[in-house]
Design an enzyme around this catalytic site. Structure first.
Site, PDB file in Angstrom:
ATOM      1  N   HIS A  12      -7.554 -15.968 -12.725  1.00 35.78           N
ATOM      2  CA  HIS A  12      -7.749 -14.618 -13.274  1.00 35.78           C
ATOM      3  C   HIS A  12      -8.128 -13.616 -12.175  1.00 35.78           C
ATOM      4  O   HIS A  12      -8.948 -12.717 -12.384  1.00 35.78           O
ATOM      5  CB  HIS A  12      -8.749 -14.629 -14.430  1.00 35.78           C
ATOM      6  CG  HIS A  12     -10.113 -15.144 -14.109  1.00 35.78           C
ATOM      7  ND1 HIS A  12     -10.822 -15.958 -14.974  1.00 35.78           N
ATOM      8  CD2 HIS A  12     -10.913 -14.961 -13.040  1.00 35.78           C
ATOM      9  CE1 HIS A  12     -11.991 -16.238 -14.429  1.00 35.78           C
ATOM     10  NE2 HIS A  12     -12.085 -15.646 -13.258  1.00 35.78           N
ATOM     11  N   HIS A  59     -18.096 -11.692 -15.097  1.00 33.04           N
ATOM     12  CA  HIS A  59     -18.461 -11.461 -13.690  1.00 33.04           C
ATOM     13  C   HIS A  59     -19.514 -10.363 -13.606  1.00 33.04           C
ATOM     14  O   HIS A  59     -19.271  -9.299 -13.037  1.00 33.04           O
ATOM     15  CB  HIS A  59     -17.221 -11.100 -12.874  1.00 33.04           C
ATOM     16  CG  HIS A  59     -16.130 -12.132 -12.949  1.00 33.04           C
ATOM     17  ND1 HIS A  59     -15.305 -12.267 -14.035  1.00 33.04           N
ATOM     18  CD2 HIS A  59     -15.747 -13.090 -12.070  1.00 33.04           C
ATOM     19  CE1 HIS A  59     -14.446 -13.260 -13.826  1.00 33.04           C
ATOM     20  NE2 HIS A  59     -14.702 -13.779 -12.645  1.00 33.04           N
ATOM     21  N   HIS A 196     -11.649 -20.975  -3.781  1.00 34.97           N
ATOM     22  CA  HIS A 196     -11.941 -19.722  -3.072  1.00 34.97           C
ATOM     23  C   HIS A 196     -13.436 -19.589  -2.827  1.00 34.97           C
ATOM     24  O   HIS A 196     -14.251 -20.118  -3.572  1.00 34.97           O
ATOM     25  CB  HIS A 196     -11.389 -18.495  -3.790  1.00 34.97           C
ATOM     26  CG  HIS A 196     -11.923 -18.178  -5.164  1.00 34.97           C
ATOM     27  ND1 HIS A 196     -11.900 -19.068  -6.214  1.00 34.97           N
ATOM     28  CD2 HIS A 196     -12.467 -17.040  -5.667  1.00 34.97           C
ATOM     29  CE1 HIS A 196     -12.387 -18.490  -7.303  1.00 34.97           C
ATOM     30  NE2 HIS A 196     -12.756 -17.265  -7.002  1.00 34.97           N
ATOM     31  N   GLU A 243     -15.155 -22.379 -10.760  1.00 36.61           N
ATOM     32  CA  GLU A 243     -14.486 -21.808 -11.946  1.00 36.61           C
ATOM     33  C   GLU A 243     -13.514 -22.806 -12.579  1.00 36.61           C
ATOM     34  O   GLU A 243     -13.205 -22.710 -13.761  1.00 36.61           O
ATOM     35  CB  GLU A 243     -13.733 -20.532 -11.562  1.00 36.61           C
ATOM     36  CG  GLU A 243     -14.634 -19.352 -11.257  1.00 36.61           C
ATOM     37  CD  GLU A 243     -13.867 -18.043 -11.130  1.00 36.61           C
ATOM     38  OE1 GLU A 243     -14.511 -17.004 -11.178  1.00 36.61           O
ATOM     39  OE2 GLU A 243     -12.623 -18.061 -10.970  1.00 36.61           O
TER      40      GLU A 243
END
Ligand SMILES: [Fe+2]
Length: 283
Positions: A12, A59, A196, A243
């Protein structure tokens, strides 16, 4: 009876939403990212769900450090796109499905998963970007093609839930949806990832070999995927790779054996890899 017919895994990355919203998806940098979703958009048109159950993380938009629910189920009638600092994305308000969400809350909590129930919640790119890549730009005044039940998972503040716990929650969500009396075709999305890291010495880390092996495991050997530890996620995929536990919720809600109908993996997109799977249940 409601049935989960397919699971979709999808990064996403916020910049994907920005690329769509600013009309630059045809640029050389973005073209290969979006080409990987061309099949998905055709598949989504041909396999339209009645409801989408979408697992994502917030977030620091709906939640901040003052309140960190591990699993928060969206039971509201509608979820407005959040202002993430540059204004909310120009996408439609997400309509919920309160009857099914309430049923899932009751079933899953009595199944001993203690969810937080959200009767008001804004949703950020974690939820809207996967919808955008699957359904494309929605013309002004238009609506998303299906109502969405959001499940926000804490993967921002440690301790995040384990992959195993997320998988087991997926099993409980499956039992809940299977026991809903109305005929509904449900798709479940697991979003986020892939490897990441956004800060400190390893900022920019991408581990394509590990990402691809994870996708293989998720599809064909979910027992191995759900056994991945937090330490392995941190070491191999950077601080934000955690995630990917959200993909385990999706996988837990599917059959043990699934058909992989589409896979897309591309580096780079912003500072991560894009990973995407479409999995269908056999039954
Ligand atoms: Fe994220």
């Amino acid at each position: 009876m409601a049935r989960i017919t397919a699971g979709i895994a999808c990064s996403h990355v916020p910049a994907i939403g920005v690329a769509m919203d600013t009309g630059i998806t045809g640029q050389p940098y973005w073209r290969p990212v979006f080409e990987g979703f061309e099949f998905s958009r055709k598949w989504a048109r041909e396999n339209r769900p009645d409801v989408i159950f979408l697992v994502y993380n917030d977030h620091c938009t709906a939640f901040d450090a003052s309140c960190i629910p591990t699993f928060a189920l969206g039971c509201a009638a509608a979820f407005a796109p959040a202002d993430e600092g540059w204004g909310p994305r120009p996408v439609p308000v997400v309509q919920g499905h309160q009857k099914l969400a309430s049923h899932i809350a009751q079933s899953v909590i009595l199944d001993e998963f203690d969810l937080t129930i959200m009767n008001e919640m804004e949703v950020d790119h974690g939820l809207t970007v996967p919808l955008s890549v699957m359904f494309g730009e929605i013309p002004a005044g238009g609506a998303w093609p299906a109502p969405v039940i959001p499940l926000a998972v804490n993967v921002v503040q440690y301790p995040a839930p384990t992959a195993n716990r997320c998988y087991d929650l997926g099993r409980a969500i499956r039992r809940a949806i299977d026991s809903y009396p109305e005929e509904l075709n449900v798709h479940i999305y697991g979003t986020g990832g892939m490897s990441h890291q956004l800060q400190a010495e390893r900022a920019g880390l991408i581990n394509a070999d590990w990402d691809k092996a994870f996708m293989d495991k998720l599809v064909n050997d979910p027992a191995a995927a759900k056994a991945i530890s937090h330490l392995e996620f941190l070491r191999e995929t950077g601080s934000e790779g955690i995630e990917m536990v959200m993909w385990l919720v999706m996988r837990g809600a599917l059959d043990e054996h699934v058909t992989e109908v589409h896979r897309h993996y591309h580096v780079p997109a912003s500072n991560t890899a894009v990973g995407h799977l479409i999995l269908e249940n056999h039954a």
